[in-house]
Design a protein around this motif. Structure first.
Motif, mmCIF file in Angstrom:
data_model
loop_
_atom_site.group_PDB
_atom_site.id
_atom_site.type_symbol
_atom_site.label_atom_id
_atom_site.label_comp_id
_atom_site.label_asym_id
_atom_site.label_seq_id
_atom_site.Cartn_x
_atom_site.Cartn_y
_atom_site.Cartn_z
ATOM 1 N N ALA A 126 0.940 -1.192 -0.112
ATOM 2 C CA ALA A 126 0.026 0.005 -0.083
ATOM 3 C C ALA A 126 0.908 1.311 -0.050
ATOM 4 C CB ALA A 126 -0.891 -0.115 1.432
ATOM 5 N N GLY A 127 1.128 1.739 -1.133
ATOM 6 C CA GLY A 127 2.150 2.925 -1.206
ATOM 7 C C GLY A 127 3.601 1.977 -1.176
ATOM 8 N N SER A 128 4.301 2.560 -0.253
ATOM 9 C CA SER A 128 5.772 1.810 0.087
ATOM 10 C C SER A 128 5.620 0.809 1.128
ATOM 11 C CB SER A 128 6.639 2.904 0.216
ATOM 12 O OG SER A 128 6.195 3.828 1.650
ATOM 13 N N GLU A 129 4.408 0.853 1.954
ATOM 14 C CA GLU A 129 4.131 -0.045 2.914
ATOM 15 C C GLU A 129 3.953 -1.550 2.731
ATOM 16 O OE1 GLU A 129 1.708 -0.150 7.185
ATOM 17 O OE2 GLU A 129 1.456 1.423 5.572
ATOM 18 N N LEU A 130 4.566 -2.260 3.073
ATOM 19 C CA LEU A 130 4.170 -3.916 3.012
ATOM 20 C C LEU A 130 2.961 -4.286 3.781
ATOM 21 C CD1 LEU A 130 5.412 -6.643 1.845
ATOM 22 C CD2 LEU A 130 5.857 -7.062 4.145
ATOM 23 N N VAL A 131 1.970 -4.739 3.054
ATOM 24 C CA VAL A 131 0.910 -5.314 3.502
ATOM 25 C C VAL A 131 0.514 -6.522 3.594
ATOM 26 C CG1 VAL A 131 -0.362 -2.889 3.397
ATOM 27 C CG2 VAL A 131 -0.601 -4.641 1.572
ATOM 28 N N GLY A 132 1.254 -7.365 2.856
ATOM 29 C CA GLY A 132 0.955 -9.005 2.795
ATOM 30 C C GLY A 132 1.747 -9.329 1.714
ATOM 31 N N VAL A 133 1.640 -10.734 1.508
ATOM 32 C CA VAL A 133 2.158 -11.669 0.666
ATOM 33 C C VAL A 133 1.060 -12.507 -0.144
ATOM 34 C CG1 VAL A 133 3.471 -13.647 0.074
ATOM 35 C CG2 VAL A 133 4.418 -11.915 1.689
ATOM 36 N N LEU A 134 1.196 -12.618 -1.586
ATOM 37 C CA LEU A 134 0.076 -13.312 -2.138
ATOM 38 C C LEU A 134 1.128 -14.356 -2.997
ATOM 39 C CD1 LEU A 134 -2.266 -14.240 -4.150
ATOM 40 C CD2 LEU A 134 -1.763 -12.280 -5.745
ATOM 41 N N HIS A 135 0.765 -15.689 -2.947
ATOM 42 C CA HIS A 135 1.438 -16.868 -3.709
ATOM 43 C C HIS A 135 0.708 -17.666 -3.986
ATOM 44 C CE1 HIS A 135 1.104 -19.995 -0.471
ATOM 45 N NE2 HIS A 135 1.495 -19.333 0.494
ATOM 46 N N VAL A 136 1.161 -18.389 -5.036
ATOM 47 C CA VAL A 136 0.518 -19.503 -5.852
ATOM 48 C C VAL A 136 1.414 -20.705 -5.945
ATOM 49 C CG1 VAL A 136 -0.998 -17.935 -7.240
ATOM 50 C CG2 VAL A 136 1.220 -18.621 -8.145
ATOM 51 N N LEU A 151 1.779 -10.636 -13.866
ATOM 52 C CA LEU A 151 0.451 -10.777 -13.643
ATOM 53 C C LEU A 151 0.046 -10.975 -12.296
ATOM 54 C CD1 LEU A 151 -2.301 -11.063 -14.965
ATOM 55 C CD2 LEU A 151 -1.923 -13.454 -15.061
ATOM 56 N N LEU A 152 0.795 -11.875 -11.536
ATOM 57 C CA LEU A 152 0.596 -11.922 -10.120
ATOM 58 C C LEU A 152 0.631 -10.825 -9.481
ATOM 59 C CD1 LEU A 152 -0.331 -14.356 -8.116
ATOM 60 C CD2 LEU A 152 2.056 -14.635 -7.774
ATOM 61 N N GLN A 153 1.831 -9.936 -9.628
ATOM 62 C CA GLN A 153 1.936 -8.543 -9.008
ATOM 63 C C GLN A 153 0.794 -7.659 -9.474
ATOM 64 O OE1 GLN A 153 5.161 -7.708 -6.888
ATOM 65 N NE2 GLN A 153 3.210 -6.755 -6.193
ATOM 66 N N LEU A 154 0.182 -7.732 -10.346
ATOM 67 C CA LEU A 154 -0.890 -6.888 -10.756
ATOM 68 C C LEU A 154 -2.093 -7.499 -9.858
ATOM 69 C CD1 LEU A 154 -2.127 -4.609 -12.658
ATOM 70 C CD2 LEU A 154 -2.700 -6.504 -14.159
ATOM 71 N N VAL A 155 -2.404 -8.572 -9.728
ATOM 72 C CA VAL A 155 -3.306 -9.171 -8.997
ATOM 73 C C VAL A 155 -3.003 -8.767 -7.507
ATOM 74 C CG1 VAL A 155 -4.387 -11.281 -8.005
ATOM 75 C CG2 VAL A 155 -3.944 -10.901 -10.238
ATOM 76 N N ALA A 156 -1.792 -8.776 -6.893
ATOM 77 C CA ALA A 156 -1.275 -8.410 -5.505
ATOM 78 C C ALA A 156 -1.624 -6.937 -5.408
ATOM 79 C CB ALA A 156 0.007 -8.736 -5.323
ATOM 80 N N ASP A 157 -1.383 -6.201 -6.478
ATOM 81 C CA ASP A 157 -1.652 -4.668 -6.087
ATOM 82 C C ASP A 157 -3.263 -4.439 -5.854
ATOM 83 O OD1 ASP A 157 0.749 -4.381 -6.674
ATOM 84 O OD2 ASP A 157 0.689 -3.739 -8.660
ATOM 85 N N ARG A 158 -4.125 -5.272 -6.974
ATOM 86 C CA ARG A 158 -5.628 -5.031 -6.749
ATOM 87 C C ARG A 158 -6.164 -5.765 -5.394
ATOM 88 N NH1 ARG A 158 -9.942 -4.665 -10.610
ATOM 89 N NH2 ARG A 158 -11.666 -4.110 -9.213
ATOM 90 N N ALA A 159 -5.395 -6.690 -5.011
ATOM 91 C CA ALA A 159 -5.719 -7.229 -3.538
ATOM 92 C C ALA A 159 -5.273 -6.328 -2.367
ATOM 93 C CB ALA A 159 -5.014 -8.696 -3.318
ATOM 94 N N SER A 160 -4.257 -5.723 -2.634
ATOM 95 C CA SER A 160 -3.673 -4.844 -1.589
ATOM 96 C C SER A 160 -4.879 -3.641 -1.211
ATOM 97 C CB SER A 160 -2.562 -4.170 -2.069
ATOM 98 O OG SER A 160 -1.580 -5.075 -1.921
ATOM 99 N N LEU A 161 -5.362 -3.157 -2.447
ATOM 100 C CA LEU A 161 -6.386 -2.043 -2.232
ATOM 101 C C LEU A 161 -7.568 -2.566 -1.593
ATOM 102 C CD1 LEU A 161 -6.143 -0.423 -5.913
ATOM 103 C CD2 LEU A 161 -5.302 0.621 -3.872
ATOM 104 N N ALA A 162 -8.014 -3.985 -1.768
ATOM 105 C CA ALA A 162 -9.244 -4.326 -1.327
ATOM 106 C C ALA A 162 -9.007 -4.826 0.031
ATOM 107 C CB ALA A 162 -9.614 -5.731 -2.072
ATOM 108 N N SER A 163 -7.657 -5.122 0.474
ATOM 109 C CA SER A 163 -7.558 -5.636 1.852
ATOM 110 C C SER A 163 -7.310 -4.125 2.841
ATOM 111 C CB SER A 163 -6.153 -6.053 2.007
ATOM 112 O OG SER A 163 -4.911 -5.448 1.435
ATOM 113 N N GLN A 164 -6.790 -3.132 2.248
ATOM 114 C CA GLN A 164 -6.923 -1.758 2.737
ATOM 115 C C GLN A 164 -8.192 -1.411 3.290
ATOM 116 O OE1 GLN A 164 -3.738 -2.228 3.970
ATOM 117 N NE2 GLN A 164 -3.774 -0.140 4.229
ATOM 118 N N ALA A 165 -9.060 -1.561 2.016
ATOM 119 C CA ALA A 165 -10.614 -1.060 2.494
ATOM 120 C C ALA A 165 -11.113 -1.928 3.624
ATOM 121 C CB ALA A 165 -11.325 -1.159 1.121
ATOM 122 N N ARG A 166 -10.867 -3.256 3.525
ATOM 123 C CA ARG A 166 -11.319 -4.089 4.513
ATOM 124 C C ARG A 166 -10.612 -3.657 5.965
ATOM 125 N NH1 ARG A 166 -9.349 -8.844 6.727
ATOM 126 N NH2 ARG A 166 -10.783 -10.416 7.665
#
Length: 408
Positions: A126-136, A151-166
């Motif tokens: 989230a910006g420069s702050e680490l908020v998590g990890v996505l792995h497959v 592609l996985l980094q793109l998904v991670a960016d989208r998931a970061s926004l959602a997790s921050q909202a959560r």
């Protein structure tokens, strides 16, 4: 050959559209994360996908959403940053590829039980702050390429926004619950004293570190508290709640405000290290004739006595709580004649970034007129223009019943 006729380019475009689809924004956060994981499993041809969010306080990654490894979420799996595969991704803050999974690199037994052979993990920011990890992961050996990582980094960016909202929604809900439980919904009825209060948060969550409290003690004395914990939002509110409860307990054990604040200072230094708080603690005598007040770094209250100008109560101001510098604290006894009005407040009421605090104090002094406490609070809030403060505001007004009313 132009880009549009390139099958590889078409496939990349399809993948990007699948994870940036605007329709995903219409989903609840939990459903959005699940859908993102399901789509990435299909797009990358993987068997598992897991999102682990960072617990900043514990510096651990917590399994939050999963496809193919749902048991990891159900078990509440946690792993320290720097440990295992996900911990390595978090520590390095870079994508990590494992073409061959070994016990030395993957410590989660569920991954071995599942039979995962290859893995790819990327950090979530989230910006420069680490908020998590996505792995497959895959059940067959796999070489992940540069396109897979992007592609996985793109998904991670989208998931970061959602997790921050959560996280923001959870914080706001928790903050509002704290506000309802910690700030008095109704001030107690006290013979001979008319009271009113206001609280306006300066943070978007709806609560902060400021508080007020009024309670009757078994001795008949009336306890009055106005305090301000450093910081804003939910973290400050949590500390505020602890201090409020502790001060109530100390108030039952000692009849000197300075003694109670000394104990509270020891408490905050030991259990809330690094936090600071200013507190006004006052006691009104059972016959309502006098006030006993101690200030821990807090602004002195103002008093309006019948027929006299509004004045700041002349009190010594001791160090704030939590400074780590033990000094003797002092209590001062002040007369509280019939009809007198005491106004206690936090600095958010009078401080403005573009002016000296003395200007705000004079503005408050001019707004105070003897009268019913509720009317006084309304007048002050209107005059000082704090509809949208940048800092929390707590205001407490107490008026001793006029002589005629007291005689009745």
């Amino acid at each position: 050959m132009i880009e549009a006729d390139n099958p590889g380019a078409d496939e990349r475009l399809r993948r990007i559209e699948a994870v940036t689809d605007s329709a995903l924004s219409q989903l609840e956060v939990g459903d959005l994360l699940d859908e993102l994981l399901a789509r990435i499993c299909g797009l990358l041809g993987v068997d598992t996908a897991v999102i682990l969010l960072l617990d900043q306080h514990a510096q651990q990654l917590v399994a939050t959403a999963a496809k193919g490894l749902e048991e990891e979420v159900r078990q509440g799996f946690r792993i320290a940053v720097g440990r295992g595969f996900a911990g390595r991704v978090a520590q390095d803050r870079q994508p990590v590829v494992l073409e061959r999974v070994t016990p030395a690199e993957v410590v989660n037994p569920l991954l071995h039980e599942k039979g995962i052979r290859s893995m790819l993990g990327v950090p979530m920011f989230a910006g420069s702050e680490l908020v998590g990890v996505l792995h497959v992961g895959t059940l067959t050996p796999r070489r992940f390429g540069a396109d897979d990582i992007r592609l996985l980094q793109l998904v991670a960016d989208r998931a970061s926004l959602a997790s921050q909202a959560r996280t923001g929604n959870i914080d706001r809900t928790a903050a509002l619950a704290l506000q309802r439980s910690l700030l008095p919904t109704r001030l107690p009825e006290a013979v001979g004293v008319d009271m009113a209060a206001r609280y306006v948060p300066g943070h978007h969550t709806g609560i902060g570190g400021d508080w007020y409290d009024v309670f009757t003690l078994p001795s008949g004395w009336l306890g009055i508290v106005v305090g301000d914990v450093s910081g804003h939002g939910l973290p400050a509110a949590v500390v505020m709640g602890r201090l409020r409860s502790a001060l109530r307990a100390y108030a039952l054990e000692c009849d000197d405000p300075a003694d109670a604040l000394t104990r509270l200072d020891r408490k905050i230094q030991h259990f809330e290290a690094g936090k600071l708080a200013t507190v006004l603690y006052a006691l009104i005598s059972p016959d309502r004739t006098e006030l006993r007040i101690s200030l821990a770094g807090h602004l002195a209250p103002m008093i309006a006595r019948p027929g006299e100008p509004v004045d700041t109560v002349p009190l010594p101001i001791d160090l704030p709580l939590g400074t780590g510098r033990p000094r003797a604290r002092r209590s001062t006894t002040v007369e509280f004649p019939p009809g007198a009005l005491l106004v206690c407040y936090t600095d958010g009421l009078v401080e403005r970034r573009d002016e000296l605090i003395d200007i705000g104090l004079e503005r408050l002094r001019a707004a105070i007129r003897p009268g019913p406490a509720e009317t006084v609070c309304g007048k002050i809030m209107t005059s000082l223009g704090v509809e949208q403060p940048v800092d929390d505001v707590a205001l407490l007004a107490l008026r001793r019943a006029p002589a005629a009313a007291a005689a009745d």
